[in-house]
Design a protein around this motif. Structure first.
Motif, PDB file in Angstrom:
ATOM      1  N   SER A  68       0.827  -1.204   0.000  1.00 17.16           N
ATOM      2  CA  SER A  68       0.000   0.000   0.000  1.00 17.16           C
ATOM      3  C   SER A  68       0.862   1.256   0.000  1.00 17.16           C
ATOM      4  O   SER A  68       0.599   2.208  -0.750  1.00 17.16           O
ATOM      5  CB  SER A  68      -0.924  -0.003   1.220  1.00 17.16           C
ATOM      6  N   LEU A  69       1.886   1.267   0.830  1.00 16.05           N
ATOM      7  CA  LEU A  69       2.790   2.420   0.897  1.00 16.05           C
ATOM      8  C   LEU A  69       3.495   2.645  -0.441  1.00 16.05           C
ATOM      9  O   LEU A  69       3.559   3.780  -0.945  1.00 16.05           O
ATOM     10  CB  LEU A  69       3.821   2.207   2.007  1.00 16.05           C
ATOM     11  N   ILE A  70       3.982   1.575  -1.051  1.00 12.62           N
ATOM     12  CA  ILE A  70       4.703   1.696  -2.320  1.00 12.62           C
ATOM     13  C   ILE A  70       3.766   2.150  -3.436  1.00 12.62           C
ATOM     14  O   ILE A  70       4.078   3.045  -4.225  1.00 12.62           O
ATOM     15  CB  ILE A  70       5.379   0.364  -2.685  1.00 12.62           C
ATOM     16  N   GLY A  71       2.585   1.527  -3.511  1.00 14.03           N
ATOM     17  CA  GLY A  71       1.652   1.858  -4.576  1.00 14.03           C
ATOM     18  C   GLY A  71       1.144   3.283  -4.493  1.00 14.03           C
ATOM     19  O   GLY A  71       1.150   4.015  -5.489  1.00 14.03           O
ATOM     20  N   THR A  72       0.716   3.694  -3.299  1.00 11.84           N
ATOM     21  CA  THR A  72       0.197   5.057  -3.155  1.00 11.84           C
ATOM     22  C   THR A  72       1.305   6.094  -3.297  1.00 11.84           C
ATOM     23  O   THR A  72       1.084   7.178  -3.843  1.00 11.84           O
ATOM     24  CB  THR A  72      -0.523   5.228  -1.807  1.00 11.84           C
ATOM     25  N   LEU A  86      -5.399  -6.952  -6.776  1.00  7.68           N
ATOM     26  CA  LEU A  86      -4.699  -7.628  -5.694  1.00  7.68           C
ATOM     27  C   LEU A  86      -5.547  -7.714  -4.433  1.00  7.68           C
ATOM     28  O   LEU A  86      -5.656  -8.776  -3.807  1.00  7.68           O
ATOM     29  CB  LEU A  86      -3.384  -6.904  -5.390  1.00  7.68           C
ATOM     30  N   VAL A  87      -6.170  -6.594  -4.056  1.00  4.71           N
ATOM     31  CA  VAL A  87      -6.966  -6.589  -2.826  1.00  4.71           C
ATOM     32  C   VAL A  87      -8.185  -7.498  -2.965  1.00  4.71           C
ATOM     33  O   VAL A  87      -8.542  -8.231  -2.022  1.00  4.71           O
ATOM     34  CB  VAL A  87      -7.388  -5.156  -2.452  1.00  4.71           C
ATOM     35  N   LEU A  88      -8.831  -7.481  -4.121  1.00  4.41           N
ATOM     36  CA  LEU A  88      -9.970  -8.369  -4.322  1.00  4.41           C
ATOM     37  C   LEU A  88      -9.538  -9.834  -4.231  1.00  4.41           C
ATOM     38  O   LEU A  88     -10.282 -10.677  -3.703  1.00  4.41           O
ATOM     39  CB  LEU A  88     -10.622  -8.099  -5.677  1.00  4.41           C
ATOM     40  N   VAL A 145      -6.890  -6.944  10.354  1.00  7.10           N
ATOM     41  CA  VAL A 145      -5.560  -6.334  10.447  1.00  7.10           C
ATOM     42  C   VAL A 145      -4.988  -6.071   9.055  1.00  7.10           C
ATOM     43  O   VAL A 145      -4.202  -5.123   8.864  1.00  7.10           O
ATOM     44  CB  VAL A 145      -4.606  -7.234  11.278  1.00  7.10           C
ATOM     45  N   HIS A 146      -5.382  -6.855   8.062  1.00  9.15           N
ATOM     46  CA  HIS A 146      -4.934  -6.599   6.694  1.00  9.15           C
ATOM     47  C   HIS A 146      -5.556  -5.308   6.146  1.00  9.15           C
ATOM     48  O   HIS A 146      -4.889  -4.539   5.447  1.00  9.15           O
ATOM     49  CB  HIS A 146      -5.304  -7.776   5.785  1.00  9.15           C
TER      50      HIS A 146
END
Length: 335
Positions: free
Chosen positions: A220-224, A257-259, A270-271
């Motif tokens: 998430s950090l890398i993508g955003t 990915l999230v789906l 927690v995810h």
């Protein structure tokens, strides 16, 4: 209802009401620390909107797909009919429209549109909801407000909408065309209808373990950061369409990915928190090169960004501990 029980229900709602404008304006770096009072004035719009979306979706038995779509509708409402940023070529003294990705046929800028969709959908609405729900993981899918509270929230949000609309109109002296209002109204209505049509049937689970929450947070950090970092650091005109392409890649890859991950057996709250934490940290570091809407002291801006980033990290630590304890401690966090 007893007072302790009432406070237990109201506390997360109030937390979301406050956290949404904090993330949406202060942590973003859009407002300097000296403009903290303005963030409070925006709380009915941001906080009321986030709380209304969350409560409406949860009361309807819907989950994150519905909230994401409602958040996208919120983004278009705020920057379309409310403050009209999407069409105003002199908003706050800046021409944000006539860049490389401006489309004269619709009078809108593609880069600007995808940016406001990303900022409000992800950070103004979804991140605050996910973080506050992490504080109360045993009640993350339950409504926090009764019908009276929901009505009050809707009225507060409408009050915020009116405050920003009339205040912006008086300051900008700009009014979009009826066709522009009607066109975006159709898109907003479609998003709202779609929000309550998706996710009604459970999806079949997928075999295999989900990535660890640490890996999800890092992704998430890398993508955003890949989207929002260069958007602030690269100011050349040629990058406008590149930024649109990056947004498309990050949005599509992240959604796929999230789906997929969320259908795996060990996907836990927690995810979801890890996704929000990664995005929050992106805002924390990218706020430093962001120039506030009202230019001021560079030192004061640095102090404000540092303070807001520190507060955000403390909030994440508290939320992470709460959701980790609920998941079974450090062992569950590391799976």
């Amino acid at each position: 209802m007893s007072k302790p029980r009432l406070r237990r229900r109201i506390a997360p709602a109030l937390g979301l009401f406050v956290l949404a404008p904090f993330v949406g304006e202060l942590l973003l770096g859009n407002l300097a620390i000296s403009e903290f009072g303005l963030a409070l004035l925006l709380a009915p719009l941001y906080g009321g909107g986030a709380l209304l979306i969350r409560e409406t979706a949860r009361r309807a038995g819907r989950g994150w797909p519905a909230m994401v779509l409602l958040a996208a509708a919120y983004a278009l409402i705020e920057e379309g009919p409310v403050d009209q940023l999407l069409w105003n070529d002199a908003y706050a003294g800046h021409d944000l429209l006539h860049g490389e990705s401006f489309l004269p046929a619709i009078g809108m800028n593609v880069g600007l549109t995808v940016t406001i969709l990303a900022l409000h959908t992800v950070w103004s609405i979804c991140v605050p909801i996910a973080v506050v729900e992490a504080f109360v993981p045993d009640r993350r899918t339950e409504p926090w407000l009764g019908v009276p509270g929901l009505v009050v929230t809707a009225l507060v949000y409408l009050g915020g909408v009116n405050l920003v609309f009339w205040g912006t109109l008086a300051e900008e002296d700009f009014m979009a065309s009826p066709l522009q209002f009607a066109s975006i109204g159709v898109v907003i209505a479609a998003l709202i209808v779609l929000a309550f049509r998706v996710g009604r049937d459970p999806r079949p689970p997928l075999p295999g373990p989900a990535p660890s929450p640490w890996a999800v947070g890092a992704a998430s950090l890398i993508g955003t950061s890949a989207f929002w970092g260069p958007a602030n650091l690269v100011t050349a005109d040629w990058y406008e369409w590149v930024n649109v392409a990056v947004w498309c890649v990050v949005a599509v890859a992240g959604t796929v990915l999230v789906l997929r991950w969320s259908r795996m057996d060990d996907w836990r709250p927690v995810h979801v928190f890890a996704l929000a934490a990664g995005a929050t940290l992106t805002y924390a570091w990218t706020a430093f090169p962001v120039q506030p809407e009202t230019p001021g002291s560079a030192t004061l801006d640095l102090v404000g960004n540092t303070v807001f980033a520190a507060v955000a990290v403390l909030i994440l630590i508290g939320a992470g501990r709460a959701v980790t304890r609920h998941a079974g401690g450090a062992v569950a966090l590391d799976r």
